[in-house]
Design a protein around this motif. Structure first.
Motif, PDB file in Angstrom:
ATOM      1  N   MET A  24      47.535  34.141  32.908  1.00 25.41           N
ATOM      2  CA  MET A  24      47.450  34.336  34.359  1.00 25.41           C
ATOM      3  C   MET A  24      47.786  35.733  34.867  1.00 25.41           C
ATOM      4  O   MET A  24      47.418  36.075  35.994  1.00 25.41           O
ATOM      5  CB  MET A  24      48.383  33.327  35.065  1.00 25.41           C
ATOM      6  N   LYS A  25      48.481  36.538  34.089  1.00 25.06           N
ATOM      7  CA  LYS A  25      48.973  37.834  34.582  1.00 25.06           C
ATOM      8  C   LYS A  25      47.855  38.675  35.187  1.00 25.06           C
ATOM      9  O   LYS A  25      47.988  39.196  36.293  1.00 25.06           O
ATOM     10  CB  LYS A  25      49.682  38.594  33.470  1.00 25.06           C
ATOM     11  N   HIS A  26      46.768  38.817  34.476  1.00 22.31           N
ATOM     12  CA  HIS A  26      45.654  39.650  34.937  1.00 22.31           C
ATOM     13  C   HIS A  26      45.150  39.177  36.306  1.00 22.31           C
ATOM     14  O   HIS A  26      44.956  39.982  37.220  1.00 22.31           O
ATOM     15  CB  HIS A  26      44.530  39.626  33.895  1.00 22.31           C
ATOM     16  N   TYR A  27      44.945  37.885  36.452  1.00 24.39           N
ATOM     17  CA  TYR A  27      44.419  37.333  37.702  1.00 24.39           C
ATOM     18  C   TYR A  27      45.425  37.470  38.847  1.00 24.39           C
ATOM     19  O   TYR A  27      45.051  37.776  39.975  1.00 24.39           O
ATOM     20  CB  TYR A  27      44.037  35.862  37.516  1.00 24.39           C
ATOM     21  N   LEU A  28      46.694  37.237  38.528  1.00 28.44           N
ATOM     22  CA  LEU A  28      47.726  37.350  39.553  1.00 28.44           C
ATOM     23  C   LEU A  28      47.872  38.796  40.024  1.00 28.44           C
ATOM     24  O   LEU A  28      48.002  39.055  41.229  1.00 28.44           O
ATOM     25  CB  LEU A  28      49.061  36.815  39.024  1.00 28.44           C
ATOM     26  N   ALA A  31      45.132  39.758  42.333  1.00 25.97           N
ATOM     27  CA  ALA A  31      45.298  39.147  43.654  1.00 25.97           C
ATOM     28  C   ALA A  31      46.529  39.682  44.387  1.00 25.97           C
ATOM     29  O   ALA A  31      46.808  39.268  45.510  1.00 25.97           O
ATOM     30  CB  ALA A  31      45.402  37.628  43.505  1.00 25.97           C
ATOM     31  N   GLY A  32      47.274  40.585  43.740  1.00 29.19           N
ATOM     32  CA  GLY A  32      48.466  41.144  44.360  1.00 29.19           C
ATOM     33  C   GLY A  32      49.637  40.185  44.404  1.00 29.19           C
ATOM     34  O   GLY A  32      50.527  40.313  45.246  1.00 29.19           O
ATOM     35  N   LEU A  33      49.648  39.207  43.514  1.00 29.87           N
ATOM     36  CA  LEU A  33      50.714  38.203  43.473  1.00 29.87           C
ATOM     37  C   LEU A  33      51.749  38.572  42.411  1.00 29.87           C
ATOM     38  O   LEU A  33      51.429  39.259  41.436  1.00 29.87           O
ATOM     39  CB  LEU A  33      50.119  36.826  43.196  1.00 29.87           C
TER      40      LEU A  33
END
Length: 128
Positions: A24-28, A31-33
């Motif tokens: 998930m790191k890349h996607y988060l 998304a700036g999360l």
């Protein structure tokens, strides 16, 4: 495939934190999360009572969470995460097809008669 599921427990937390980071790191970040272990752990602990570890042989390779809503009378897939090394091997399909509701329905003789998007219409023919 030598896949199995077992209930997650506290001793799985290190694996689950690493898995979340890998998947998930890349996607988060895009998304700036937040991607801190604290934020990861909040998500991991959501519906943790229904968390199951996906194992290949005896090695953990993923997380599967599914809950049942009595009020709405349906199963809800909360989360599926598979280690990137094992993605593309139809493990997600195996998890969904082995969900407890579907297995119970089929054992009772209920069969799918149609499907629209993620919703399935199922039917039970009376036995005389």
């Amino acid at each position: 495939m030598d896949l199995s599921l077992r209930n997650a427990n506290e001793s799985d937390m290190r694996f689950l934190l690493d898995l979340r980071d890998k998947t998930m790191k890349h996607y988060l970040e895009e998304a700036g999360l937040p991607t801190s272990n604290e934020e990861y752990e909040k998500r991991i602990r959501f519906e943790f009572d229904s968390a199951q570890i996906v194992e290949w042989g005896r090695s953990p390779i993923g997380l599967f969470k599914v809950t049942y809503s009595h009020k709405r009378n349906y199963w809800y897939i909360v989360q599926i995460q598979i280690d990137p090394e094992y993605q593309g091997m139809k493990i997600g399909s195996w998890l969904i097809n082995s969900n407890p509701a579907k297995h119970l329905y089929f054992c009772l003789g209920i069969r799918e008669v149609s499907a629209i998007d993620a919703e399935q219409r199922m039917d039970l023919k009376p036995q005389y």
